[in-house]
Design a protein around this motif. Structure first.
Motif, PDB file in Angstrom:
ATOM      1  N   ILE A 187      32.800  31.758  81.380  1.00 36.14           N
ATOM      2  CA  ILE A 187      32.347  33.116  81.687  1.00 36.14           C
ATOM      3  C   ILE A 187      30.866  33.234  81.348  1.00 36.14           C
ATOM      4  O   ILE A 187      30.435  32.830  80.270  1.00 36.14           O
ATOM      5  N   LEU A 188      30.117  33.775  82.265  1.00 33.73           N
ATOM      6  CA  LEU A 188      28.676  33.950  82.098  1.00 33.73           C
ATOM      7  C   LEU A 188      28.385  35.398  81.694  1.00 33.73           C
ATOM      8  O   LEU A 188      28.744  36.330  82.416  1.00 33.73           O
ATOM      9  N   VAL A 189      27.749  35.576  80.540  1.00 32.41           N
ATOM     10  CA  VAL A 189      27.402  36.915  80.050  1.00 32.41           C
ATOM     11  C   VAL A 189      26.000  37.274  80.531  1.00 32.41           C
ATOM     12  O   VAL A 189      25.059  36.487  80.394  1.00 32.41           O
ATOM     13  N   ILE A 190      25.880  38.481  81.087  1.00 34.28           N
ATOM     14  CA  ILE A 190      24.608  38.968  81.619  1.00 34.28           C
ATOM     15  C   ILE A 190      24.246  40.267  80.904  1.00 34.28           C
ATOM     16  O   ILE A 190      25.092  41.150  80.752  1.00 34.28           O
ATOM     17  N   SER A 191      23.001  40.376  80.469  1.00 34.07           N
ATOM     18  CA  SER A 191      22.555  41.594  79.800  1.00 34.07           C
ATOM     19  C   SER A 191      21.907  42.536  80.818  1.00 34.07           C
ATOM     20  O   SER A 191      20.886  42.198  81.427  1.00 34.07           O
ATOM     21  N   SER A 192      22.517  43.715  80.985  1.00 36.15           N
ATOM     22  CA  SER A 192      22.015  44.681  81.956  1.00 36.15           C
ATOM     23  C   SER A 192      20.579  45.096  81.631  1.00 36.15           C
ATOM     24  O   SER A 192      20.265  45.466  80.499  1.00 36.15           O
ATOM     25  N   GLY A 193      19.724  45.020  82.612  1.00 37.60           N
ATOM     26  CA  GLY A 193      18.359  45.486  82.437  1.00 37.60           C
ATOM     27  C   GLY A 193      17.405  44.465  81.886  1.00 37.60           C
ATOM     28  O   GLY A 193      16.192  44.681  81.886  1.00 37.60           O
ATOM     29  N   TYR A 211      30.472  21.005  87.329  1.00 36.92           N
ATOM     30  CA  TYR A 211      31.879  21.205  87.699  1.00 36.92           C
ATOM     31  C   TYR A 211      32.586  22.221  86.794  1.00 36.92           C
ATOM     32  O   TYR A 211      33.780  22.097  86.520  1.00 36.92           O
ATOM     33  N   ALA A 212      31.833  23.189  86.305  1.00 35.88           N
ATOM     34  CA  ALA A 212      32.445  24.265  85.523  1.00 35.88           C
ATOM     35  C   ALA A 212      33.280  25.158  86.440  1.00 35.88           C
ATOM     36  O   ALA A 212      32.902  25.399  87.594  1.00 35.88           O
ATOM     37  N   ASN A 213      34.382  25.629  85.905  1.00 38.80           N
ATOM     38  CA  ASN A 213      35.218  26.585  86.626  1.00 38.80           C
ATOM     39  C   ASN A 213      34.789  27.987  86.197  1.00 38.80           C
ATOM     40  O   ASN A 213      35.259  28.508  85.185  1.00 38.80           O
ATOM     41  N   ILE A 214      33.880  28.592  86.937  1.00 41.56           N
ATOM     42  CA  ILE A 214      33.334  29.905  86.563  1.00 41.56           C
ATOM     43  C   ILE A 214      34.346  30.983  86.929  1.00 41.56           C
ATOM     44  O   ILE A 214      34.622  31.233  88.102  1.00 41.56           O
ATOM     45  N   LEU A 215      34.900  31.628  85.893  1.00 41.88           N
ATOM     46  CA  LEU A 215      35.904  32.671  86.127  1.00 41.88           C
ATOM     47  C   LEU A 215      35.256  33.984  86.526  1.00 41.88           C
ATOM     48  O   LEU A 215      35.864  34.793  87.230  1.00 41.88           O
ATOM     49  N   GLY A 216      34.033  34.222  86.045  1.00 47.34           N
ATOM     50  CA  GLY A 216      33.372  35.474  86.371  1.00 47.34           C
ATOM     51  C   GLY A 216      32.218  35.748  85.438  1.00 47.34           C
ATOM     52  O   GLY A 216      31.799  34.891  84.676  1.00 47.34           O
ATOM     53  N   THR A 217      31.700  36.966  85.512  1.00 45.13           N
ATOM     54  CA  THR A 217      30.590  37.378  84.658  1.00 45.13           C
ATOM     55  C   THR A 217      30.981  38.628  83.867  1.00 45.13           C
ATOM     56  O   THR A 217      31.863  39.386  84.283  1.00 45.13           O
ATOM     57  N   ILE A 218      30.327  38.819  82.745  1.00 45.96           N
ATOM     58  CA  ILE A 218      30.464  40.062  81.974  1.00 45.96           C
ATOM     59  C   ILE A 218      29.085  40.697  81.879  1.00 45.96           C
ATOM     60  O   ILE A 218      28.136  40.052  81.423  1.00 45.96           O
ATOM     61  N   LEU A 219      28.994  41.927  82.326  1.00 42.31           N
ATOM     62  CA  LEU A 219      27.726  42.650  82.260  1.00 42.31           C
ATOM     63  C   LEU A 219      27.675  43.428  80.953  1.00 42.31           C
ATOM     64  O   LEU A 219      28.414  44.400  80.757  1.00 42.31           O
ATOM     65  N   ASN A 220      26.822  42.971  80.052  1.00 37.34           N
ATOM     66  CA  ASN A 220      26.716  43.555  78.714  1.00 37.34           C
ATOM     67  C   ASN A 220      25.589  44.582  78.666  1.00 37.34           C
ATOM     68  O   ASN A 220      24.662  44.542  79.469  1.00 37.34           O
ATOM     69  N   ASN A 221      25.686  45.530  77.735  1.00 35.12           N
ATOM     70  CA  ASN A 221      24.645  46.540  77.513  1.00 35.12           C
ATOM     71  C   ASN A 221      24.421  47.460  78.704  1.00 35.12           C
ATOM     72  O   ASN A 221      23.317  47.984  78.899  1.00 35.12           O
ATOM     73  N   TYR A 222      25.460  47.672  79.482  1.00 36.06           N
ATOM     74  CA  TYR A 222      25.328  48.556  80.642  1.00 36.06           C
ATOM     75  C   TYR A 222      25.438  50.016  80.193  1.00 36.06           C
ATOM     76  O   TYR A 222      26.351  50.384  79.447  1.00 36.06           O
TER      77      TYR A 222
END
Length: 235
Positions: A187-193, A211-222
């Motif tokens: 899971i890739l964490v993304i900081s909003s802004g 070859y990572a199995n990317i399940l999704g992203t989490i938008l942090n500090n939104y």
């Protein structure tokens, strides 16, 4: 990329309490969002067992360690036996978050004669164990590539329902790539802004190259407005 989860920015919360909000304030809006993340993670791999999960980000300071700790707690609160491993051997933080000693830890396991039982620490939260980083090494990526790392993953898979790794930012060093290739999901964490879009794209490409199995992203500090659904529902 798959699912996207949102996290709102809260004010006037003590730093430590905010770090482990799923434990300190399980009825809060943020804790409810972590439970939503937990549900989405489970549904992200309907045809395959999810035993190892890695959290990373594109750059430093995006909140991946805090997210990883709270997701680990959310799974433990559900009754799962969870192991959280601080694999950010460059800037480890889990020993601060859970108020534990940094050693013995992961690097002791990978480089010496320590065994698993000697380095696993109780987190203070029912169902959640912790492995801190251990002494900070000069060659983290090489350590994570060792056969002893594969042996450790095999061993902990037998003892725990879910193993969560906190890895360094993927664009800074190659550690996250090494680990992502060994884990069932990333899971890739993304900081909003603050996270640059171009960095998110680069991070996705780098993870896919390993070859990572990317399940999704989490938008942090939104930031969520006062008219948002959550405010109306919980207010």
């Amino acid at each position: 990329m798959g699912h996207k989860f949102l996290f709102k920015r809260r004010k006037k919360i003590k730093p430590l309490a905010r770090k482990l909000v799923t434990s300190s304030n399980p009825q809060s809006i943020i804790s409810e969002q972590f439970r939503t993340v937990r549900t989405n993670i489970k549904f992200s791999m309907p045809n395959r067992e999810l035993k190892t999960l890695l959290f990373t980000s594109s750059s430093i300071g995006e909140g991946k360690s805090t997210i990883a700790a709270n997701v680990a707690i959310a799974f433990a609160q559900e009754g799962k036996k969870v192991l959280l491993i601080d694999a950010d051997l460059r800037k480890p933080t889990m020993h601060y978050t859970f108020l534990k000693t940094i050693t013995p830890g992961l690097t002791n396991l990978l480089t010496s004669y320590w065994n698993l039982n000697q380095v696993v620490k109780e987190s203070g939260i029912n169902g959640l164990d912790l492995i801190t980083s251990g002494p900070i090494p000069s060659n983290p990526a090489e350590l994570l590539e060792l056969t002893s790392m594969d042996m450790l993953i095999t061993e902990v898979k037998e003892k725990y329902d879910l193993i969560i790794f906190d890895a360094p930012p993927v664009l800074s060093v190659s550690d996250a790539q090494v680990l992502a290739s060994k884990c069932d999901g990333t899971i890739l964490v993304i900081s909003s802004g603050s996270t640059e879009k171009v960095n998110v794209i680069k991070a996705k490409e780098v993870l896919q190259a390993s070859y990572a199995n990317i399940l999704g992203t989490i938008l942090n500090n939104y930031k969520i407005g006062k008219n948002h659904y959550y405010y109306q529902y919980y207010g």
